[in-house]
Every structure is written in C-alpha cells, then in structure tokens.
Design a protein around this motif. Structure first.
Motif, PDB file in Angstrom:
ATOM      1  N   ILE A  39       0.834  -1.199   0.000  1.00 37.51           N
ATOM      2  CA  ILE A  39       0.000   0.000   0.000  1.00 37.51           C
ATOM      3  C   ILE A  39       0.874   1.257   0.000  1.00 37.51           C
ATOM      4  CG2 ILE A  39      -1.587   1.392   1.381  1.00 37.51           C
ATOM      5  CD1 ILE A  39      -3.101  -0.752   0.090  1.00 37.51           C
ATOM      6  N   ALA A  40       1.817   1.323   0.936  1.00 41.98           N
ATOM      7  CA  ALA A  40       2.694   2.495   1.027  1.00 41.98           C
ATOM      8  C   ALA A  40       3.547   2.625  -0.224  1.00 41.98           C
ATOM      9  CB  ALA A  40       3.579   2.399   2.264  1.00 41.98           C
ATOM     10  N   PHE A  41       4.059   1.501  -0.718  1.00 42.45           N
ATOM     11  CA  PHE A  41       4.900   1.563  -1.902  1.00 42.45           C
ATOM     12  C   PHE A  41       4.097   1.985  -3.123  1.00 42.45           C
ATOM     13  CE2 PHE A  41       7.200   0.090  -5.597  1.00 42.45           C
ATOM     14  CZ  PHE A  41       8.481   0.529  -5.314  1.00 42.45           C
ATOM     15  N   THR A  42       2.826   1.550  -3.183  1.00 41.77           N
ATOM     16  CA  THR A  42       1.973   1.956  -4.300  1.00 41.77           C
ATOM     17  C   THR A  42       1.804   3.467  -4.319  1.00 41.77           C
ATOM     18  OG1 THR A  42       0.765  -0.138  -4.254  1.00 41.77           O
ATOM     19  CG2 THR A  42      -0.304   1.696  -5.364  1.00 41.77           C
ATOM     20  N   ILE A  43       1.575   4.057  -3.147  1.00 42.68           N
ATOM     21  CA  ILE A  43       1.464   5.523  -3.053  1.00 42.68           C
ATOM     22  C   ILE A  43       2.741   6.166  -3.580  1.00 42.68           C
ATOM     23  CG2 ILE A  43       1.280   7.490  -1.468  1.00 42.68           C
ATOM     24  CD1 ILE A  43      -0.372   5.652   0.380  1.00 42.68           C
ATOM     25  N   LEU A  44       3.875   5.654  -3.109  1.00 39.37           N
ATOM     26  CA  LEU A  44       5.169   6.208  -3.509  1.00 39.37           C
ATOM     27  C   LEU A  44       5.407   6.036  -5.005  1.00 39.37           C
ATOM     28  CD1 LEU A  44       7.856   7.401  -2.250  1.00 39.37           C
ATOM     29  CD2 LEU A  44       8.718   5.061  -2.335  1.00 39.37           C
ATOM     30  N   PHE A  45       5.169   4.815  -5.495  1.00 37.62           N
ATOM     31  CA  PHE A  45       5.459   4.486  -6.886  1.00 37.62           C
ATOM     32  C   PHE A  45       4.597   5.303  -7.853  1.00 37.62           C
ATOM     33  CE2 PHE A  45       4.907   1.851 -10.708  1.00 37.62           C
ATOM     34  CZ  PHE A  45       6.232   1.645 -11.055  1.00 37.62           C
ATOM     35  N   LEU A  46       3.335   5.525  -7.496  1.00 37.53           N
ATOM     36  CA  LEU A  46       2.446   6.277  -8.382  1.00 37.53           C
ATOM     37  C   LEU A  46       2.648   7.786  -8.268  1.00 37.53           C
ATOM     38  CD1 LEU A  46      -0.890   4.261  -7.972  1.00 37.53           C
ATOM     39  CD2 LEU A  46       0.724   4.183  -9.877  1.00 37.53           C
ATOM     40  N   ALA A  47       3.281   8.237  -7.186  1.00 39.63           N
ATOM     41  CA  ALA A  47       3.505   9.676  -6.998  1.00 39.63           C
ATOM     42  C   ALA A  47       4.769  10.164  -7.700  1.00 39.63           C
ATOM     43  CB  ALA A  47       3.579  10.010  -5.506  1.00 39.63           C
ATOM     44  N   ILE A  48       5.852   9.382  -7.626  1.00 37.81           N
ATOM     45  CA  ILE A  48       7.155   9.901  -8.058  1.00 37.81           C
ATOM     46  C   ILE A  48       7.293  10.176  -9.557  1.00 37.81           C
ATOM     47  CG2 ILE A  48       8.428   9.051  -6.059  1.00 37.81           C
ATOM     48  CD1 ILE A  48       9.336   6.648  -7.673  1.00 37.81           C
ATOM     49  N   PRO A  49       6.531   9.517 -10.462  1.00 35.85           N
ATOM     50  CA  PRO A  49       6.688   9.900 -11.872  1.00 35.85           C
ATOM     51  C   PRO A  49       6.354  11.363 -12.143  1.00 35.85           C
ATOM     52  CG  PRO A  49       5.619   7.764 -11.733  1.00 35.85           C
ATOM     53  CD  PRO A  49       5.675   8.310 -10.339  1.00 35.85           C
ATOM     54  N   ALA A  50       5.501  11.963 -11.299  1.00 37.16           N
ATOM     55  CA  ALA A  50       5.136  13.368 -11.481  1.00 37.16           C
ATOM     56  C   ALA A  50       6.299  14.306 -11.184  1.00 37.16           C
ATOM     57  CB  ALA A  50       3.939  13.718 -10.592  1.00 37.16           C
ATOM     58  N   LEU A  51       7.371  13.778 -10.567  1.00 40.25           N
ATOM     59  CA  LEU A  51       8.577  14.580 -10.315  1.00 40.25           C
ATOM     60  C   LEU A  51       9.533  14.551 -11.505  1.00 40.25           C
ATOM     61  CD1 LEU A  51       9.700  13.681  -6.671  1.00 40.25           C
ATOM     62  CD2 LEU A  51       8.784  15.868  -7.457  1.00 40.25           C
ATOM     63  N   LEU A 138      -4.463  14.910  -2.406  1.00 44.14           N
ATOM     64  CA  LEU A 138      -3.188  15.156  -3.068  1.00 44.14           C
ATOM     65  C   LEU A 138      -3.190  14.586  -4.486  1.00 44.14           C
ATOM     66  CD1 LEU A 138      -0.832  14.362  -0.060  1.00 44.14           C
ATOM     67  CD2 LEU A 138      -1.184  16.614  -1.091  1.00 44.14           C
ATOM     68  N   ALA A 139      -3.855  13.442  -4.669  1.00 44.28           N
ATOM     69  CA  ALA A 139      -3.950  12.846  -6.004  1.00 44.28           C
ATOM     70  C   ALA A 139      -4.712  13.766  -6.949  1.00 44.28           C
ATOM     71  CB  ALA A 139      -4.643  11.485  -5.910  1.00 44.28           C
ATOM     72  N   VAL A 140      -5.775  14.389  -6.455  1.00 45.07           N
ATOM     73  CA  VAL A 140      -6.549  15.327  -7.275  1.00 45.07           C
ATOM     74  C   VAL A 140      -5.676  16.511  -7.687  1.00 45.07           C
ATOM     75  CG1 VAL A 140      -8.482  16.953  -7.269  1.00 45.07           C
ATOM     76  CG2 VAL A 140      -8.781  14.654  -6.328  1.00 45.07           C
ATOM     77  N   VAL A 141      -4.878  17.010  -6.750  1.00 43.64           N
ATOM     78  CA  VAL A 141      -3.988  18.143  -7.056  1.00 43.64           C
ATOM     79  C   VAL A 141      -2.984  17.743  -8.140  1.00 43.64           C
ATOM     80  CG1 VAL A 141      -2.205  19.682  -6.136  1.00 43.64           C
ATOM     81  CG2 VAL A 141      -4.234  19.179  -4.767  1.00 43.64           C
ATOM     82  N   ILE A 142      -2.413  16.534  -8.038  1.00 42.41           N
ATOM     83  CA  ILE A 142      -1.451  16.067  -9.032  1.00 42.41           C
ATOM     84  C   ILE A 142      -2.099  15.946 -10.403  1.00 42.41           C
ATOM     85  CG2 ILE A 142      -0.080  14.050  -9.750  1.00 42.41           C
ATOM     86  CD1 ILE A 142       0.617  13.629  -6.813  1.00 42.41           C
ATOM     87  N   PHE A 148       3.974  23.530 -12.650  1.00 42.48           N
ATOM     88  CA  PHE A 148       4.814  23.344 -11.452  1.00 42.48           C
ATOM     89  C   PHE A 148       3.977  23.036 -10.210  1.00 42.48           C
ATOM     90  CE2 PHE A 148       6.884  26.515 -14.232  1.00 42.48           C
ATOM     91  CZ  PHE A 148       7.983  25.773 -14.626  1.00 42.48           C
ATOM     92  N   GLY A 149       2.771  22.518 -10.431  1.00 38.73           N
ATOM     93  CA  GLY A 149       1.885  22.266  -9.299  1.00 38.73           C
ATOM     94  C   GLY A 149       2.072  20.913  -8.641  1.00 38.73           C
ATOM     95  N   ASN A 150       3.015  20.105  -9.142  1.00 42.70           N
ATOM     96  CA  ASN A 150       3.169  18.745  -8.618  1.00 42.70           C
ATOM     97  C   ASN A 150       4.177  18.622  -7.482  1.00 42.70           C
ATOM     98  OD1 ASN A 150       1.305  17.677 -10.380  1.00 42.70           O
ATOM     99  ND2 ASN A 150       2.825  17.028 -11.886  1.00 42.70           N
ATOM    100  N   ILE A 151       5.050  19.602  -7.333  1.00 47.30           N
ATOM    101  CA  ILE A 151       6.165  19.455  -6.394  1.00 47.30           C
ATOM    102  C   ILE A 151       5.694  19.257  -4.958  1.00 47.30           C
ATOM    103  CG2 ILE A 151       8.213  20.561  -5.438  1.00 47.30           C
ATOM    104  CD1 ILE A 151       8.560  21.960  -8.155  1.00 47.30           C
ATOM    105  N   LEU A 152       4.835  20.154  -4.462  1.00 51.50           N
ATOM    106  CA  LEU A 152       4.355  20.046  -3.081  1.00 51.50           C
ATOM    107  C   LEU A 152       3.531  18.789  -2.833  1.00 51.50           C
ATOM    108  CD1 LEU A 152       3.338  23.544  -1.628  1.00 51.50           C
ATOM    109  CD2 LEU A 152       4.810  21.814  -0.584  1.00 51.50           C
ATOM    110  N   PRO A 153       2.531  18.477  -3.694  1.00 50.65           N
ATOM    111  CA  PRO A 153       1.755  17.268  -3.414  1.00 50.65           C
ATOM    112  C   PRO A 153       2.577  15.991  -3.485  1.00 50.65           C
ATOM    113  CG  PRO A 153       1.115  18.228  -5.525  1.00 50.65           C
ATOM    114  CD  PRO A 153       1.957  19.229  -4.829  1.00 50.65           C
ATOM    115  N   VAL A 154       3.517  15.904  -4.435  1.00 51.66           N
ATOM    116  CA  VAL A 154       4.347  14.703  -4.525  1.00 51.66           C
ATOM    117  C   VAL A 154       5.237  14.578  -3.297  1.00 51.66           C
ATOM    118  CG1 VAL A 154       6.203  13.549  -5.790  1.00 51.66           C
ATOM    119  CG2 VAL A 154       4.314  14.581  -7.036  1.00 51.66           C
ATOM    120  N   PHE A 155       5.825  15.689  -2.852  1.00 52.44           N
ATOM    121  CA  PHE A 155       6.666  15.643  -1.651  1.00 52.44           C
ATOM    122  C   PHE A 155       5.843  15.216  -0.436  1.00 52.44           C
ATOM    123  CE2 PHE A 155       8.846  17.669   2.008  1.00 52.44           C
ATOM    124  CZ  PHE A 155      10.024  16.933   1.939  1.00 52.44           C
ATOM    125  N   SER A 156       4.611  15.730  -0.331  1.00 54.84           N
ATOM    126  CA  SER A 156       3.735  15.340   0.777  1.00 54.84           C
ATOM    127  C   SER A 156       3.447  13.848   0.740  1.00 54.84           C
ATOM    128  CB  SER A 156       2.420  16.124   0.713  1.00 54.84           C
ATOM    129  OG  SER A 156       2.643  17.516   0.778  1.00 54.84           O
TER     130      SER A 156
END
Length: 201
Positions: A39-51, A138-142, A148-156
């Motif tokens: 679960i945690a890794f899925t959150i991480l894995f799906l978030a980081i491509p936006a960086l 945060l997913a909605v924001v991404i 440049f709107g992805n930096i804060l939500p992805v870091f969170s």
C-alpha cells in the motif's frame, strides 16, 4: 545498495534491479515485487513519476490512479487493485532508471529524519485507512494541469508513504501538515489563475 538506505530507497533499488534483469516491468509486476509494504509503496510508486521531466500527461494518469488507490485505502483494503489499462502498462528499465534517479534524493532526505516506532498510535490500521483522505486530495492536485503544481503534493505523498513504511507516527503528522499546506497553496494558486483569466477577458 547502500547500508544507509531506508526501506523505501531499498525497495526502489530492488525493483530497479528486477526491471534491468527483465528489460522492464509492468506497473502490476513492480507493485507485486514489493510485498508487505504494497500500500505504502503503491502511493510512492504512483507519486514519483510526477517529479520526473518526461513529456506527457503523467500527472493526470498517475494522479487518477492514486485517487483510485486512496479510495481502496479508506475502505480498508490490504491489497491494491488497479484497472488493467494501468496495471498492465509496461515501463522500460530506462524510464524506471530516470524516475528512480530523480526520486531517490528526495526520498533519502525524508528517510534521514524517520525513526521507526515513534508515536505508534499514528501508524495503526485505523489511521492508515484515514490517510486515504489526504492521499485522495493530493492525487486530485497532481491530476490538475497546474504548471509546477506537482512538487508540493508529490513531496507530501513521499513523506506519508515513507512514514507508513517506517511506521513513524511523528513523520506521518508532518506529512499531514504538508498536505494541509499543499491544499491551501493550491487553492490560492487556482484563485490567482482564475482572477488572471477574468482580468484578461
């Protein structure tokens, strides 16, 4: 793999080695390889491509997938279900190299401050289910097409995911505060963009 790697960094490096051996991985294969931290890794894995500076609507695609995962977290799901169009999407080892290369320095900074076992009351199953709500926001924001709107939500999301992997309740709370700051900043940015559009018209 460095002896100093945290759980998240170590799992990402393991996934990358597997991708190199196989010449790439589907998203489903990458997540299945992560086992108990799925679960945690899925959150991480799906978030980081936006960086990652890769052309394409990655924010919208992965943000939408994250939103779907967040609803499963709220429902108390232990395993992640993704639609076949996402789960079966194959990612080359070169692309994963690029994504992991951009993400690891950010993740490593978070890992340096985590300590397993702090404020354990904020790491239990009930709290994890409730974390689905900020993950959804945060997913909605991404997914929004904000420059440049992805930096804060992805870091969170990185902070929340690493905190879940390491079971650090204090860093979980920090992640929630960052989520609140992200929502406020995004709302202010959207208001500013709307005002600019109306002024120009």
């Amino acid at each position: 793999m460095s002896d100093q790697d945290g759980v998240a960094t170590a799992r990402l490096r393991e996934m990358l080695e597997l991708a190199r051996v196989r010449g790439g991985l589907s998203i489903g294969e990458a997540l299945e390889a992560m086992g108990s931290t799925s679960i945690a890794f899925t959150i991480l894995f799906l978030a980081i491509p936006a960086l990652t500076p890769i052309p394409g609507p990655f924010g919208m695609i992965f943000g939408t997938a994250l939103a779907l995962v967040s609803l499963q977290i709220v429902a108390g799901g232990r395993k992640v279900w993704l639609p076949a169009i996402v789960r079966d999407r194959r990612v080359s080892s070169a692309s994963l190299d690029l994504v992991v290369g951009h993400a690891v320095p950010v993740i490593a900074r978070v890992e340096r401050v985590v300590r397993a076992g702090r404020l354990e009351a904020f790491t239990g199953p009930t709290v994890q289910a409730l974390l689905g709500i900020p993950v959804f926001l945060l997913a909605v924001v991404i997914a929004l097409p904000i420059p440049f709107g992805n930096i804060l939500p992805v870091f969170s999301l990185v902070v929340l995911a690493v905190a879940l992997m390491e079971r650090d309740g204090l860093v979980t709370l920090i992640g929630l505060l960052l989520t609140l700051a992200t929502i406020v900043a995004t709302a202010a940015l959207l208001y500013f963009i709307k005002a600019m559009i109306f002024t120009a018209s």
